[in-house]
Design a protein around this motif. Structure first.
Motif, PDB file in Angstrom:
ATOM      1  N   VAL A 355       0.246  -1.499  -0.027  1.00  0.00           N
ATOM      2  CA  VAL A 355      -0.110   0.058  -0.182  1.00  0.00           C
ATOM      3  C   VAL A 355       0.959   0.805  -0.271  1.00  0.00           C
ATOM      4  O   VAL A 355       1.440   1.358   0.446  1.00  0.00           O
ATOM      5  CB  VAL A 355      -1.159  -0.271   1.247  1.00  0.00           C
ATOM      6  N   ARG A 356       0.396   2.177  -0.757  1.00  0.00           N
ATOM      7  CA  ARG A 356       1.840   3.141  -1.161  1.00  0.00           C
ATOM      8  C   ARG A 356       1.193   4.664  -0.954  1.00  0.00           C
ATOM      9  O   ARG A 356       0.084   4.581  -1.375  1.00  0.00           O
ATOM     10  CB  ARG A 356       2.180   3.280  -2.465  1.00  0.00           C
ATOM     11  N   VAL A 357       1.112   5.353  -0.518  1.00  0.00           N
ATOM     12  CA  VAL A 357       1.208   6.539  -0.152  1.00  0.00           C
ATOM     13  C   VAL A 357       2.080   7.704  -0.762  1.00  0.00           C
ATOM     14  O   VAL A 357       3.214   7.733  -0.502  1.00  0.00           O
ATOM     15  CB  VAL A 357       0.511   7.247   0.929  1.00  0.00           C
ATOM     16  N   GLY A 358       1.639   9.393  -1.475  1.00  0.00           N
ATOM     17  CA  GLY A 358       2.655   9.595  -2.360  1.00  0.00           C
ATOM     18  C   GLY A 358       2.708   8.783  -3.582  1.00  0.00           C
ATOM     19  O   GLY A 358       3.010   7.916  -4.236  1.00  0.00           O
ATOM     20  N   ASN A 359       3.478   9.180  -4.953  1.00  0.00           N
ATOM     21  CA  ASN A 359       4.290   9.398  -5.648  1.00  0.00           C
ATOM     22  C   ASN A 359       5.217   9.882  -6.251  1.00  0.00           C
ATOM     23  O   ASN A 359       5.953  10.697  -6.357  1.00  0.00           O
ATOM     24  CB  ASN A 359       2.548   9.408  -6.770  1.00  0.00           C
ATOM     25  N   ALA A 360       6.619   8.238  -6.696  1.00  0.00           N
ATOM     26  CA  ALA A 360       7.538   8.935  -7.198  1.00  0.00           C
ATOM     27  C   ALA A 360       7.716   9.360  -8.534  1.00  0.00           C
ATOM     28  O   ALA A 360       8.911   9.246  -8.822  1.00  0.00           O
ATOM     29  CB  ALA A 360       8.427   8.089  -6.667  1.00  0.00           C
ATOM     30  N   ALA A 361       6.653   8.816  -9.191  1.00  0.00           N
ATOM     31  CA  ALA A 361       6.118   9.668 -10.517  1.00  0.00           C
ATOM     32  C   ALA A 361       6.687  10.681 -10.813  1.00  0.00           C
ATOM     33  O   ALA A 361       7.063  11.291 -11.987  1.00  0.00           O
ATOM     34  CB  ALA A 361       5.543   9.002 -11.440  1.00  0.00           C
ATOM     35  N   THR A 362       6.264  11.777  -9.163  1.00  0.00           N
ATOM     36  CA  THR A 362       6.184  12.714 -10.294  1.00  0.00           C
ATOM     37  C   THR A 362       7.900  13.208 -10.446  1.00  0.00           C
ATOM     38  O   THR A 362       8.111  14.643 -11.403  1.00  0.00           O
ATOM     39  CB  THR A 362       6.299  13.760  -8.224  1.00  0.00           C
ATOM     40  N   GLY A 363       8.519  12.493 -10.189  1.00  0.00           N
ATOM     41  CA  GLY A 363       9.778  13.664 -11.182  1.00  0.00           C
ATOM     42  C   GLY A 363      10.541  12.892 -12.378  1.00  0.00           C
ATOM     43  O   GLY A 363      11.399  13.223 -13.035  1.00  0.00           O
ATOM     44  N   GLN A 364       9.155  11.633 -12.588  1.00  0.00           N
ATOM     45  CA  GLN A 364       9.559  11.586 -14.183  1.00  0.00           C
ATOM     46  C   GLN A 364       9.664  12.750 -15.277  1.00  0.00           C
ATOM     47  O   GLN A 364       8.829  13.655 -15.301  1.00  0.00           O
ATOM     48  CB  GLN A 364       8.624  10.254 -14.532  1.00  0.00           C
ATOM     49  N   LEU A 365      10.207  12.245 -16.213  1.00  0.00           N
ATOM     50  CA  LEU A 365       9.693  13.443 -17.477  1.00  0.00           C
ATOM     51  C   LEU A 365       8.643  12.862 -18.882  1.00  0.00           C
ATOM     52  O   LEU A 365       8.771  11.564 -18.723  1.00  0.00           O
ATOM     53  CB  LEU A 365      11.387  12.953 -18.212  1.00  0.00           C
ATOM     54  N   GLN A 366       8.231  13.272 -18.789  1.00  0.00           N
ATOM     55  CA  GLN A 366       7.024  12.823 -19.843  1.00  0.00           C
ATOM     56  C   GLN A 366       6.313  13.982 -20.857  1.00  0.00           C
ATOM     57  O   GLN A 366       5.430  15.365 -20.417  1.00  0.00           O
ATOM     58  CB  GLN A 366       5.271  11.990 -18.669  1.00  0.00           C
ATOM     59  N   LEU A 367       7.122  14.113 -21.556  1.00  0.00           N
ATOM     60  CA  LEU A 367       6.630  15.269 -22.565  1.00  0.00           C
ATOM     61  C   LEU A 367       5.302  15.601 -23.435  1.00  0.00           C
ATOM     62  O   LEU A 367       4.562  16.497 -23.537  1.00  0.00           O
ATOM     63  CB  LEU A 367       7.603  14.876 -23.536  1.00  0.00           C
TER      64      LEU A 367
END
Length: 613
Positions: A355-367
């Motif tokens: 079970v996760r809270v927060g999201n590490a994908a925040t730092g991704q580059l998605q053009l």
């Protein structure tokens, strides 16, 4: 209505621990939301905001998550529906000696600011005969990690925890076992009982909710939702489903800022027992921008204006991300930092950890998000209000940055965790950003470095045509110079990059149908052919299934499109809601309900209806 995998825990109807994800309806007040199961239990509720720690989370852990159980105390069948044209949820109980219903809703206060009092009202009404009821209010604060106390004061109960205090008032006697609040009561025909749950503080005390006030609040809430929905301009064939989707998208709006979240839940699994469990209670630029398109299509310009205000007031387009002007997601208040952590003390839905809270994908580059955002600005400027000079300056700065950075690998729309690649969809949406910005500049005579923007736009087009097309597959493919298919490319004709009847596109549509479509349901891609850095498999992706309907319609394959659309509607749950994905036996998977799915339903219905004439 059974709960698979019963191994203890509290005894609900059927004696099972978990209902399927789809066995829920959603209520909310434009600040937070709650999942109400078909057996009358609130399985998920975060107070006072969507992204606050949960106080009821039995959907993620039947024993430690917390719940608000309210049900007939005799064997009963249940049915659930929305009060027509509202987000008021009705759960009906059919027993041998009578029929009763629970009316669940959250009164909506002033939309322009955060509310001091957050109220959840549960009114039980005996419709026919006599029924005994039981209630168990068992909050578990801080995602079930914080201790709390409870005391009965003047007929109401106050739960106190380190970060949140709530009060329960009821029109029937309640008692406490030291941790939870319990009630047993019997209603004769025509009688009702009211439970109201309020956030309280030193400045906000408990407030009773007698039957008369509950009725007034019920009527006011019904009026609010019906007044809002009356602005819809959609009168097509699928009005009920389109309007339910619109009401859902409105529910996922955080009124104080205009933010639109992707879903109101976290960590509902994309594969039961798997690790693909994510927190979606944030603002994805892509999802929110697509929501604006859907809302504008239906005539809801105020929501588009509010989201434009969110962009402006939070300074998103003025540069906050490490990889460029934009992050892929933000908090509902515009914050950038959304650290991801695992809650090891919760077992997850049907044992699906972590079970996760927060999201590490925040730092991704998605053009691709640049295309989604600039397209929403373009549509708002065209269908809503002309954008301001300040907004145009921000658009110009973003597009100037994109001219220099479009030709680089990124993590892509599906947020893969296997490293960056040259995704064709990302290039496509960079083209959209440039093309829409050029349209705005030309239409309104706005200042822009048009020669530079046009050179970048044309370079992207040529690259996609040269390296995004696989002669071997006879299709546009997932990445430059590869052979893997990807359902995101269903957006190509919708983005007006290519004619929907272009031979290359029709060949691509046939290839996607052959490889990724199963009885109208569409997989995003084949993870064995294109590893995404995660273990396990996933279901079909519902937004892609609705994109497929729209692609068929635009290609003139109207019979196929209509059949595929009608089939998709059969996968909705009992109140017309969709999760993110659909499993092999038709079960709903992933966070629920999902904005992405419902906005694509609106778009598909709108365009298919128009094509059918």
């Amino acid at each position: 209505m059974g709960r698979p995998g019963s191994t203890g825990g509290f005894d609900r109807l059927g004696g099972y621990r978990y209902l399927p994800i789809s066995e829920h309806g959603l209520i909310g007040d434009l600040r937070t939301a709650a999942l109400v199961a078909t057996d009358g239990t609130i399985d998920w509720y975060c107070c006072p905001r969507f992204d606050a720690p949960s106080m009821f989370a039995s959907v993620l852990d039947a024993d430690r998550g917390g719940r608000f159980e309210l049900a007939a105390d005799v064997p009963a069948r249940t049915r659930q529906f929305y009060f027509p044209d509202t987000n008021v949820l009705i759960t009906r109980f059919f027993a041998a000696d009578g029929v009763a219903e629970i009316q669940d809703f959250m009164p909506v206060v002033d939309e322009s600011r955060e509310a001091d009092r957050h109220r959840l009202i549960r009114r039980v009404v005996s419709v026919r005969g006599t029924l005994p009821f039981r209630a168990t209010v068992a909050p578990r604060f801080g995602y079930g990690a914080q201790q709390h106390t409870v005391e009965l004061v003047d007929g109401h109960a106050v739960f106190r925890s380190p970060e949140l205090d709530v009060a329960l008032t009821a029109t029937v006697p309640v008692e406490t076992d030291g941790q939870d609040v319990l009630a047993h009561f019997k209603l004769l025909e025509g009688e009702s009982a009211v439970f109201a749950l309020d956030r309280v503080s030193d400045a906000i005390g408990p407030r009773a909710c007698p039957n008369r006030e509950a009725e007034q609040q019920f009527q006011a809430t019904v009026r609010f939702w019906r007044h809002w929905l009356s602005q819809s301009r959609y009168h097509g064939r699928w009005r009920e489903m389109v309007h339910r989707s619109a009401l859902l998208l409105k529910l996922l709006t955080y009124a104080p800022t205009g933010a639109i979240i992707a879903a109101p839940t976290t960590s509902l699994p994309e594969q039961v027992g798997g690790e693909r469990n994510w927190d979606y209670r944030y603002v994805w630029v892509r999802d929110a921008a697509f929501c604006i398109y859907a809302m504008l299509r239906l005539g809801f310009t105020a929501e588009a204006e509010a989201f434009m205000g969110f962009i402006s007031e939070t300074g998103i387009m003025r540069g906050t991300g490490e990889s460029g002007p934009l992050q892929i997601m933000y908090g509902i208040d515009g914050r950038c930092d959304l650290p991801e952590r695992e809650l090891a003390h919760l077992e997850g839905h049907l044992g699906s950890a972590p079970v996760r809270v927060g999201n590490a994908a925040t730092g991704q580059l998605q053009l691709d998000i640049y295309g989604a955002l600039i397209d929403s600005v373009y549509l708002y400027d065209k269908w809503g209000q002309p954008i301001s000079s300040g907004h145009w300056d921000e658009v110009g700065a973003v597009v100037d940055w994109l001219c220099d950075h479009w030709d680089q690998p990124d993590e892509g729309i599906w947020e893969t965790r296997a490293g960056r690649r040259d995704f064709v969809y990302s290039r496509l949406m960079c083209w959209v950003a440039l093309e829409r910005a050029i349209r705005m500049a030309n239409r309104r005579g706005l200042p822009a470095d048009l020669p530079r923007w046009q050179r970048a736009r044309d370079a992207i087009y040529r690259q996609i045509m040269a390296r995004g097309w696989s002669t071997e597959r006879g299709a546009f493919v997932q990445g430059l110079d590869d052979k893997v298919l990807d359902a995101s490319l269903l957006m190509m004709p919708m983005a007006k990059f290519i004619s929907p009847t272009d031979p290359k596109w029709l060949s691509t549509l046939d290839a996607l149908t052959s490889d990724l479509v199963s009885d109208s349901l569409v997989y995003r891609y084949d993870p064995t052919a294109s590893p995404d850095g995660l273990r396990g498999s996933e279901g079909t992706f519902s937004i892609c299934s609705f994109w497929y309907v729209e692609a068929l319609a635009r290609a003139g394959r109207l019979e196929e499109a209509r059949l595929a659309f009608e089939k998709m509607l059969t996968y909705a749950n009992h109140v017309g809601l969709f999760a993110e994905e659909i499993g092999r036996t038709g079960e709903q998977l992933g966070n629920f309900p999902q904005a992405f799915t419902h906005l694509s339903l609106i778009s598909a219905a709108f365009n298919l209806d128009r094509a059918l004439g």
